[in-house]
Structures are given as C-alpha cells and as structure tokens.
Design a protein around this motif. Sequence first.
Motif, mmCIF file in Angstrom:
data_model
loop_
_atom_site.group_PDB
_atom_site.id
_atom_site.type_symbol
_atom_site.label_atom_id
_atom_site.label_comp_id
_atom_site.label_asym_id
_atom_site.label_seq_id
_atom_site.Cartn_x
_atom_site.Cartn_y
_atom_site.Cartn_z
ATOM 1 N N ALA A 69 -36.880 -22.065 43.892
ATOM 2 C CA ALA A 69 -35.999 -21.228 43.085
ATOM 3 C C ALA A 69 -36.350 -19.753 43.253
ATOM 4 C CB ALA A 69 -36.084 -21.625 41.621
ATOM 5 N N GLU A 70 -37.636 -19.525 43.580
ATOM 6 C CA GLU A 70 -38.042 -18.132 43.793
ATOM 7 C C GLU A 70 -37.270 -17.514 44.966
ATOM 8 O OE1 GLU A 70 -39.774 -20.789 44.194
ATOM 9 O OE2 GLU A 70 -41.058 -20.779 45.954
ATOM 10 N N ASN A 71 -36.706 -18.391 45.843
ATOM 11 C CA ASN A 71 -35.892 -17.917 46.972
ATOM 12 C C ASN A 71 -34.409 -18.189 46.729
ATOM 13 O OD1 ASN A 71 -38.308 -17.298 48.374
ATOM 14 N ND2 ASN A 71 -38.508 -19.469 48.937
ATOM 15 N N GLY A 72 -34.087 -18.498 45.514
ATOM 16 C CA GLY A 72 -32.693 -18.775 45.193
ATOM 17 C C GLY A 72 -32.252 -20.182 45.554
ATOM 18 N N ASP A 73 -33.201 -21.025 45.923
ATOM 19 C CA ASP A 73 -32.890 -22.416 46.302
ATOM 20 C C ASP A 73 -33.210 -23.320 45.105
ATOM 21 O OD1 ASP A 73 -32.769 -24.950 47.278
ATOM 22 O OD2 ASP A 73 -34.040 -24.597 49.035
ATOM 23 N N TYR A 74 -32.196 -23.904 44.509
ATOM 24 C CA TYR A 74 -32.395 -24.739 43.323
ATOM 25 C C TYR A 74 -32.273 -26.236 43.653
ATOM 26 C CZ TYR A 74 -32.662 -20.690 40.317
ATOM 27 O OH TYR A 74 -33.072 -19.523 39.726
ATOM 28 N N SER A 75 -32.618 -26.565 44.883
ATOM 29 C CA SER A 75 -32.523 -27.967 45.306
ATOM 30 C C SER A 75 -33.447 -28.879 44.503
ATOM 31 C CB SER A 75 -32.888 -28.091 46.796
ATOM 32 O OG SER A 75 -32.027 -27.307 47.568
#
Lengths: 649, 612
Positions: free
Chosen positions: A382-388
């Motif tokens: 999420a820190e990279n905008g990835d909420y997988s």
Amino acid sequence: MKKIIKSLLCLTLCAVSVFGVACKKETEKPSNTEKPGYEDTGIVLAENGKTDYSVVIPAKASKYEEFAASELTMRFEEATGAELPVLYDSDESVAYSETAKLISISDTTVQKASGVTADYATYKTSGVRMVTKGSCVILTGGSEQGALYAVYDFLGVLFDYEYVCLDTYVLTHKEKVTLPKLDESNIPDFDYRVYSDYRQFENSGGSIYEAYRMRLNWHDDGWAIGGHAVDTLLPYTTYAEQLGHTDWYDTHGPLILENGQRWAQLCYTNEDMRKEFVARVKYYLNEYPEATLMGFGQSDYNSWCGCADCVALMDKYDHDGMVARGAITQTLFVNKVVEEIEAWLATEYPGRQVRYMVYAYHQTITAPAHKDASGNYIPNGAENGDYSMRLHDKVYVSYADIYANRNKSWRENPTVAENLRAWAACTKSVQIYEYGADAANAMLPYDGIHVFAENFRFAQELGFSDYFFEGAGSGVDSGFTALKYYVASRLMWDSTLDVNDVIAHYIQVSYGPAAEEMQEFYDVLRTRLSFLRETYGFGSMVLSSTINAAHWPRPVILSYYELFDKMYEEIEPLKYIDAEEYEKVFRKIKIEELFVDFVNLSCYLGYYTAEEKAQRIDEFEHWCTTYGATYMGSGKSFSDILDGWRASI
Amino acid sequence: MRKKSMKKAFVGMLAATLALGMHSSMLGAVAGASLDDDFSVPTFVDRTGYVGEKMEIARVMPTDEDAEHYSFIVLNEQNEEVETDGYSFLPQAAGKYKCLYSYVLDGKMREYAYTVVVEVKDGPVFKSAPVFPNAFVAGKKYVLPTLEAADYTSGKAVKADVSVAVTYAGAAVSVTNNTFVPTFNTQTDKAEIVYTATSNGKSTQISVSVPVVKVADAAGKLSMTELFARQGFSNVKATEDKLTFTANGNAEALLANKQAADGLDLEFGFGEYDQAESIVVTLQSYEDPSVALTVEFKKGKKSEGAGSVILNGKTTKAYTYAKGSALRLSYSDAKKQFLGVGNEFLFDVTTDAQGGEFTGFPGGLVKVGIAVKNTYGTCDLDLYKVNRQRLSSSDREQIAPTLYMEEFNTEYAVGDTITLPAAYALDVIDPNAELRVTVSRGNTTVKDVSGNEIEEVLVEPNKPISFKVEQSGNYRVSYDMLDTAAVDDNGDPIEESQSKPLRVYDHEAPVISVNGSVKTTVKAGDTITIPEVKVADNDGGNLTMLQVCMIRPTGYIDAIADNLSSSGTPNTDTVKSSTYTFTATGTYYLRLMATDQYGNYEKKEYVIKCEG
C-alpha cells in the motif's frame, strides 16, 4: 424422619415455584442478573392461567421464527399457566392497533403497521428490538435471529427467564403478569457468535436449538462448505492422483493421514487450478442456494507452496520478513475468485449475499501488513499504492492462532496483538477462531475463561464482529467446559460483564445445594491453574498439556475429593425429594469429578490395593460411559487408557 | 472384640419393655441352661458377685443363624445402662443387675435375660483375678500381675492395701518389685501365689497354685520333655522327632508357656500304645480363663479307621485315623476356625466349651493343654511340634520367638500421642523371650513423652511406651524378639525382627496471617501494597505452599507471589510484601491460599473495588 422430609419438601416446592427447574441460592451475586425497572402499563398479559393475547409470526415463518413462537408460548404457559395462541400475520383476525393484544415476533405485518423498525445496519443479524405500542408488543431485530433473542429478552423481563445450559433454566412463576412499557434495543458485541459444542450436535444427543437458546449461531448454519474447504473443493486424490494435476498443489506434497486421506495446500498461482476452483465454488453455491457462507479455508497442514511463481509473489509483497507468508498468495487468489463469483452471483442469484472465509492459520497466520511512518498498519504494498493485500470486502479472515500462548490475553500477548491489528488493516472483517478445550488432554481443565473478557474486549476494539469457539465437539469433557460454554456465550453478547459474577451465577443456578462447594472447588482449582501457568506454562498451548504429579500433587487431588464428598453430601436430600433434579445435579458434579479421577488414576494408582484399583478404574469407566465423556483428547483412546491402568493391577 | 452394645434407640426400647413389666417370665430365667429355644446359654453363668468385682457377662447367643440386630446390654436396678467392656462389667452398687439379650428374627424381637445379684462384701474386694501360665519355668523371671482391691463397706470405694507372697513346696520365695524366680524340686510341687487385700482390719485373699517345670539343667542344657506340666502321665521320653508321654489312665500335658491363639499350630498323635479313645486339645484364654475351646480327636477303641473330631463336646465331624499318623490342629483367631492335617477344614467356631458365644480369645493369648481320655490300657501321647518347634531329644531351638501384639492402629494425625499396644515376644520354650522396640521416622529415632529416644527399648508388661507425633510422615515401629536362653544349631542367639509401618497425617488446615491491611477501595491506575503474608501449619517441619493472587473482574488471575522454589516446592513460610497495579475498574479479589502437603488449605479473600 418423616417430618424432616416433609419440611424439606415444602422448601423445595417453594423454590421450584419461584425458580422453575433451577436451584438458586439467596446468596447469589446480583450484578449480572439485575433487571432494569420498567414502567408498568397495567395491561394484564395473563392472570389466573388465562390470557387475551396472541402471538403473531410471519405467514412464511422461518425456522427461527417458528422456534421463537414455540419458545415464547411454552415458557409463558409454564410461568403463568396461560396458553398463547399463535397466529400468522396473514390471518384475517390479525390487525395492528394500539389496543390489539398481540405479541408480534419478527418482521410481521403487525410490526410494519406499528412503525417499529430495526434496520440491519444497526441491529445486524443478532440485535434485538423490543417495543410496546399500547397493548401491542413488537419483538423484532435486524433479522429473524434477532427476533428470537427478542423473545428471550421479553421472557427475561416478564419472568427473569434465563437459559443456562441443556437442562437448567431460570423462570419465575407468576399468577398475574402485566405488560411493562418497553422500548429497548439490545445489540451484542459480536454479531456472529459460535461456540461449537457437542450439545448442539444431534449425533451427540444435542440439538441445534441448544445453540439458539444460548444465543449462539449454530456452527453449520448458512454454510455451503466450511472448515478446511479446499480439501472438499479440490480433493488431492481426485485432482492430483487421479487426474494428474499435481502442479495444482503445494510443492511439498500432501500430508498422508493414517486413514489414507490426503491433505494438501493449493498452489495459489496456478491459473488452471483457479478456474476449476471457481467452478467448484459455483457448484456448491448452486447445491446450497440458501447458503450465505462459503469457506476457502486452507488444508489443515502446516505447509505452503514453494513454487517459483508463489515464491516470487511472496517476495514481492513481503515486508521486513514475514514470519509466515502464505497469506500473500492466498489473498491474491481469493480476491480474484471472489470477484468472479460475485459477478456470477449477480447474474445467477441477484441480491444473494454471500460471505467468504479464509483462515489465518499456520502458514497464513501472519497478516501481510506493516506499520507506516505514522505507526498505523497498512497492507504490504500500500505504501506504493498497491492494495492487493487488502481482502475483498466480502471476505473475512478467521484468525486461528493455534500456537499462540493462551496464558496471556491477546492484548497482553504482543505478537498476537500486533498481528491482529495488522490483519485489521487487510480486511473489513476478522473472526477470532478460538479453542475452548485442550485438544491433547480433554480430561484436564483448560482454563481459557481467564482471558475471555480481555480477548473479547480487544477484538471489539479492533472492530471485529465475529467470534468462533471450537469447543468440546466430541462429547462431554470435564474441567468446567459447560461453564466455559455459558460464560463465553454471555460475554460474546456483552463483554463488559464482570466475569466472576457470571461464573458465580452459573454455579449458583446449576449446582443446587452443592453450589457453595462447587464454587469453592472452582476457586481453588483456578488458583491452582494460575500457579501452574506461572510455574509450568500449563495451558499455554492447546495441544501440549501433560499430566503429571508435579502439576497435580496428591494432596491437592485429595483436597478436591474432599470437596466433592461434601457436594454429594449436600445433594443427598434431593434424592428423596426430587430424584430427577438429584440426577441432574449429580451428573454435573460427577462430570467435574472425572478430571480428579483421571489425574488420580493416571498418577496415583500405586496408592491403592489391587481391588481398589480395579474398582476405581471400573467406576471411572462407568461414569465416563454413562455420561458420554469418553473422548480423552486427540489421538488418545479411552479403551487404551483404561487398559493401561488395568495392566498395572 | 465382642459387640458391646446396641444402638441407643434399641436400648431405650428394651428398657421401656422392662419398665412396662413385659416378658417378666423371661427376666427370671434360670441361668445355667437355656430354657429358651431362641438362645444358647452357657452351662455356667455367674449370678452373684460383689460391688467392685468384675462380673463376667454370660456369652448368650442366638440359636438361629438368621438372627439380626443381636445385641446385649446390662441394666442396673434403675434400668440405666451399665458400661461393659463387651465381656464383663464392674458393678458400682449393690442390687440386681439384668443382663439382657435380644435379636430380631422374621421381624419379631426375641429376648433373654438373667439376673445378677450383687452385694457389698464385708471386707475388701479384688477388682479382678490374676492370671498365670500353665506352669512356671524354673530359673526364669516372672512378673506377678498387679491387682487392685477396694473396700465398699462404707458405701464408697476405699482403696485397699494389696500384698503378694509366693511359696514353693511350703517355703517362701523372694518377691522383689512383684518379680520372682521360681525354683524346682519335683513336678508335683507347686508355687502358691497369695494376694492379700487389707482394709479396716479385714482382709481378703486370692490364692493360686501353679506348677513349676525345669526346662534346663544346671548347665543350662535344654530338656524339652520338661516343657509341659504333667498330670497323670507316668513317663515321658524324648526321641529325635517327638516326645512321648505315657499314661495308664486319663492324663494331660500342659504347655508351660502361653502362646498366641492366632496361628497356633500343634502336631501330635496316638503313640505306639494307643489304648485311649481320644486325645483332647484344650485352648484356654490366658486373660479370661472362662473362655476355652476343646477339640477331641476320637478314634474309639480301634487303632485306625473311622472315627470323629468333636468341637466343644458337641459338634462332631467324621474323621479317619491311621495308626501312628500324626494329627494336626491349627487355629486362626482371625477366622475363628480350626484346620487339620493338610489344612483340611475342621470347624468354624461360634460357641465356646460352655456353649456361650465365642468371638475369639480375649487378649489373643492362650494356654494349651493336650490330654488323653477314656483310656483302656497303656496309652502313649506323641507330641511332635508346637508352632513349628520340633519337640525332641535335641537341646537346641529351631524357632525364634514370635511377636504378638494387640490390635495396631496404623494411621494417626499430627499432634496425637501414640501409645504402643501391648506386645509380647512369645516362644514355645522361653517364657522370658525378650522384646525390644525402636520407633523411627526416616533416619531419626523418635523420642518418647519423657524425651528419651525409643531405640531398642525393652518392652515390659505394665510399662506402656508413648510418644507424640509432631510431624506427619511415615513412621516405623520395629520389634526385635530375642530368645534369652537357647541358641540355635550353630550356637547363635535366636532372634527375629518385625516392623510395622505407621502413617501420620495432617488433617488441619494451615493458618494464614497477614502482616498489615489491604485497601478495599482503589482507583484505576493505583498501585497498592500487598502486605507480607505468613503461613503456619501444625505439621512441624513441613513447609506449606502459599500463593498470593489477584482475580481481575475479567476473570484473569494474576499470580502475584508465592513461596515456591523453581521446582514448585515451598522453601519458606513467608511471602514478602508486594505491589499490584489496578488497570481497569471493577471488582477485584485478592486471594491468599495456603495448601499443606495433605491438601488441607486455607483461603482468604479481600474484595477490592476499583473505581474510575
């Protein structure tokens, strides 16, 4: 002698008239049983065994609603002698008015006409709404389930009704009962509450209604497939051994059980497997069109796929070296599956609501989340905008930390507490899956109660709304398992209760004339357990409790026997006054004594003559068999244990 | 031990029956023979006595074995129950005493009664009679029984002076501290023991004659032929395997030394000349000579073939005799049973030789006599063994003394004062077999109530050994029995040891003391001081487990402190002061719990309200 019996009989009859089948002492601690005062409407509900009221349920009443009506009419008649007729809301005679003498259960036309609402957002499945409109009573909730609990709340207000356990409930008899003015909401701390217990299993002589009465969800209710569902969805023997899809499974291969069964984890990056998995989920949702729950639980095998694709994904979403990384591939896989299933449901079953369960267990126990700079947990990536690593909203995590130290509450166990906080960042919903008994030694007392309240409160603080207990599923266990079952059910509803008061109340109501001695036994046993926890780490694991003389010195065992002797002495008069009640209380006492017998026979057979040994073993066998307490723990055979003891004679 | 009395309610019923004058015809029933089919009454019943004199209670028993609730009581003239020891009572006042027996059969009560007339004697009365062995062994030391006597002529018991004197063949024998050593002239001379009670110038005497035998010659050499006092036997000779007593008429051989009844084992038989119809073995209680059993081996005038064995002259059992074969009689006092050769069952014993109820030999010791009866010519009585001791021409013993002791309670509580039961070293040959006792707990010798160690202490009649147990655990009472005169075939002293375990338990809970007060109202976040807690237990030397814990409102138990070592055993009696911080509101329970090693415990609780 005759005179004494007569006077005792009088006392007992008085007690029964006030408390129904339960025995309750005057010294009962009141805090958990005190009812708030209600304004009296003066409207007579029943008098001299007659009533003008009727019960109304929906025309297409569900099993909950039918059961709610039968519970209300049965207890009402028992308390007042008056028989309440049950009507369907489709009946022409049923019409709401403020002067109608109706008791409406659940979502009836009467409720609708009354204007009383109980929206699901507020009340959810279990929440209770209990309102009087003039002479009309509206018992409802966020669902039919809530309506059943509304009936119990109503009986509680009228008759101090409380269901305690299989053969014990409290009920005050009244010649005349008037309607109180009610406008009550009662919403539990946990909307979904399960305490899986043999009392609810028909094959163990139990009943689903036992769960209903304890305000528990029946553990199988709503499921298409539960538990370790992947073994059912894609059985290894079929897909790997017969069809050759070994690449659909964990690179470490299956766990082969003694009975030949195979348990294997799936390779969650295998696309072909995923397609078949989706097909199988659809198959089961078609098979069980009423199902609202679908399990994706991993296999019960502490292993995980180590193929290059899985490892690559786990490397990608790991953060600071997770202890177990299985949740990464499981999350990615499940999200994809759920999206596909939800789309399918929208077409095939418009409006159908299904929740999906995955475990946090063994290799999936660690949440794929970490703290950000501000100290808040965020999903890994999420820190990279990835909420997988954020689970689909329809998926909840069943957190089953089997290796956690049970001697500390979740809150006081930093590893578990932080992991739970991390999971809260990955999913909308976490269910705690807890173990109510020592799987290794079912006969030994496994406290648990000492952390119930703390754990419930902590889970609630984290926003978790589900709690699941795996209790004594195989039959009667000694070690206050019945008490734990009761306490857990009470606390899952209201975790702010004073646990000591709840326990005292249960003991007072359940053990009749022996309550004082049973409370004493409970106190000294729990004091012993606290010592064992500190000294030996006893009970820290649900699989590791051992039995030895250091834990249970013979003097301690003898002192327990002394207390049990006193209990039997106390209930002796019951034998002549109320033989049925005597049998009930005797049974409950004897079940608790089985633990003492078990320790005594396991550690101190040498203290007895051959004849005494044989007699004690025979007696243990007799009572265990009589009361269905023959489950000794995982991998332990009752007959082997008896044979072992007998071999020493 | 004979059943002493029925339940009180039953006593009351009997007393009421008497008060109403019911069954009055039975009350006057003549003792001496049963006039009632419901009861078996001894042939002799003592129906007169004096105040202060022990009166035997007749051993009346039901005739029907299905009798239930059999019981007896003794009532005085006021219909008050008189205390008995199960065998006798001590009348404290003149008057008529009623000995009442009853039982229930087929739902109906059966009763029997006889009356004892008790008067005040014009002079002192001996409380009881002295008992002596069949014969004194010359050269051995004997302690004369101490008798008590009182004068009741004033209406109350006034202790009388009692003296004892011994003569032998008319000559005075020195008695020092009630002890004397008999001398020997001939088998026909007897020792006369005379007790004299004197009060207010009046005296009463008890005189007893006891034969003296000479078992060893001047050089100390053992002669087994002299182990018996003989009546009627003209000759006795010893061979390698037996003693043979010869008579031409009825005769009896009396074993000099008393023996334990339980396990008594005799081997004997008709000898080469067997012109006697019967051999009769008599076992007589040493403590109460009125209790005796007889077993008659009756072959008749044939040397072999069908005959019988007769118990107490009444119960007959067929028996086959072979000429020259040894007979055997062993007795179990525990089972009240006689066995014969090869442990063949002979009799269960329920009545004594007088037809009274038999419940075992009072005191457990017996005097043994073997007689030939109905002789019709020369008769040899062969004696082979007594209690495995071969009777022969040998001058060596084979069997060590055995321990006899009264019922031994093996379980006690801390703080009890234990008096060891009367015990004897019994030997076929040595009347002075020595008995020494040692009491220990682990490796520590226990001290008696006077502070002296009980280590190989000589056990003597009338000198009870008592000690107080201050600490629980396993104790051991070890007895050493030593034959004081004879030696075995190797010339070694013959001795034997036997020990009895004795367990001392603690039944009292420990006591917790709190050195300070406990706050009962606190606020969340407060830290309180929990005072020092001590535990004391009555079980000296054994430390008691002490736990201090706090039960939170959530049910969690904080184990705050204890007095346990890492191995889980207590190592001090104190738990030092500690602190506790309250984290949430609610009701807390400070629990102090002490558990001793027997599971006795004390639990103290303080309720602490934690407010917001």
